[in-house]
Design an enzyme around this catalytic site. Structure first.
Site, PDB file in Angstrom:
ATOM      1  NE  ARG A  52      -3.715   2.503   0.863  1.00  0.00           N
ATOM      2  CZ  ARG A  52      -3.612   3.836   0.827  1.00  0.00           C
ATOM      3  NH1 ARG A  52      -2.475   4.400   0.462  1.00  0.00           N
ATOM      4  NH2 ARG A  52      -4.646   4.576   1.179  1.00  0.00           N
ATOM      5  CD  GLU A  60     -11.682   3.034  -2.345  1.00  0.00           C
ATOM      6  OE1 GLU A  60     -11.700   1.904  -2.874  1.00  0.00           O
ATOM      7  OE2 GLU A  60     -10.891   3.351  -1.447  1.00  0.00           O
ATOM      8  NE  ARG A  94      -3.528  -2.800   2.101  1.00  0.00           N
ATOM      9  CZ  ARG A  94      -4.417  -1.899   1.709  1.00  0.00           C
ATOM     10  NH1 ARG A  94      -4.823  -1.870   0.441  1.00  0.00           N
ATOM     11  NH2 ARG A  94      -4.893  -1.006   2.562  1.00  0.00           N
TER      12      ARG A  94
END
Length: 228
Positions: A52, A60, A94
């Site tokens: 990330r 999004e 992540r």
């Protein structure tokens, strides 16, 4: 004596572990791009690592410019060897990191291109805010969208998690809910780009009403004759 040693070791871990985590670097090749701020890295030991991008946030996929942000990140990193400067690990497991292709700071470049917001909650690099201001002034990337279309992704996610009173009262069995916005748009009666009164209405029908036929080339932009 053992108790004192244990306490000393705990203190050392507490003080220096965050520094060690931040000092970590990973090198590998980018196998995939999930969205505008998430990639998959293949390291030299053939392990796949989900990454990330730190300090930035991108629209999004269901938001205006969401797919374009993914495309911009793909241009920068897909198939390339990158270096990660690790900040943290998030709740999804992540790695959160600054990403570099040679000397190019990819996180900063995404902001410079107007493909990403500075993530207010986590950003520590003041230079990112300068780049964002420049992109906003130049109206590049997501900054070319209207104010109604340009919703910070963290606010958009929060809104999706908290349905409005109107949405809460729609029966589960309803087949044609009449979603509306402050601009008075509703999911009823329109099926073609020629019927849209504005780009904002086109985005509403695409994202809120699910009218995917408005996005013919599947790039996240509906009715490109009016949304450019």
């Amino acid at each position: 004596m053992n108790l004192k040693v244990n306490i000393f070791l705990v203190l050392l871990t507490t003080i220096f572990l965050p520094i060690l985590v931040q000092a970590q670097e990973h090198v590998g090749r980018v196998l995939g791009v999930t969205d505008g701020n998430t990639i998959t890295l293949l390291d030299p030991s053939k392990h796949q690592i989900k990454v990330r991008l730190a300090e930035i946030d991108t629209p999004e996929s269901a938001q205006p410019y969401g797919n374009r942000a993914k495309q911009e990140l793909s241009k920068l990193v897909f198939g390339k060897t990158i270096t990660l400067k690790v900040h943290d690990t998030d709740r999804y497991g992540r790695i959160v990191a600054r990403v570099y292709v040679d000397t190019l700071d990819v996180n900063a470049e995404m902001v410079r291109r107007g493909a990403a917001w500075v993530y207010r909650k986590y950003a520590r690099d003041h230079g990112l805010y300068v780049l964002e201001d420049q992109a906003r002034q130049a109206k590049v990337g997501l900054w070319s969208l209207t104010e109604a279309e340009r919703v910070p992704p963290w606010e958009w996610r929060n809104a999706k998690q908290r349905p409005s009173k109107d949405e809460a009262t729609i029966p589960a069995y309803s087949q044609t809910p009449q979603h509306s916005t402050g601009q008075g748009f509703t999911c009823a009666g329109k099926t073609k780009c020629g019927q849209m009164t504005s780009c904002a209405e086109a985005y509403f029908y695409l994202n809120q009403c699910g009218l995917t036929s408005l996005d013919r080339d599947k790039n996240g932009i509906p009715c490109e004759s009016i949304c450019r």
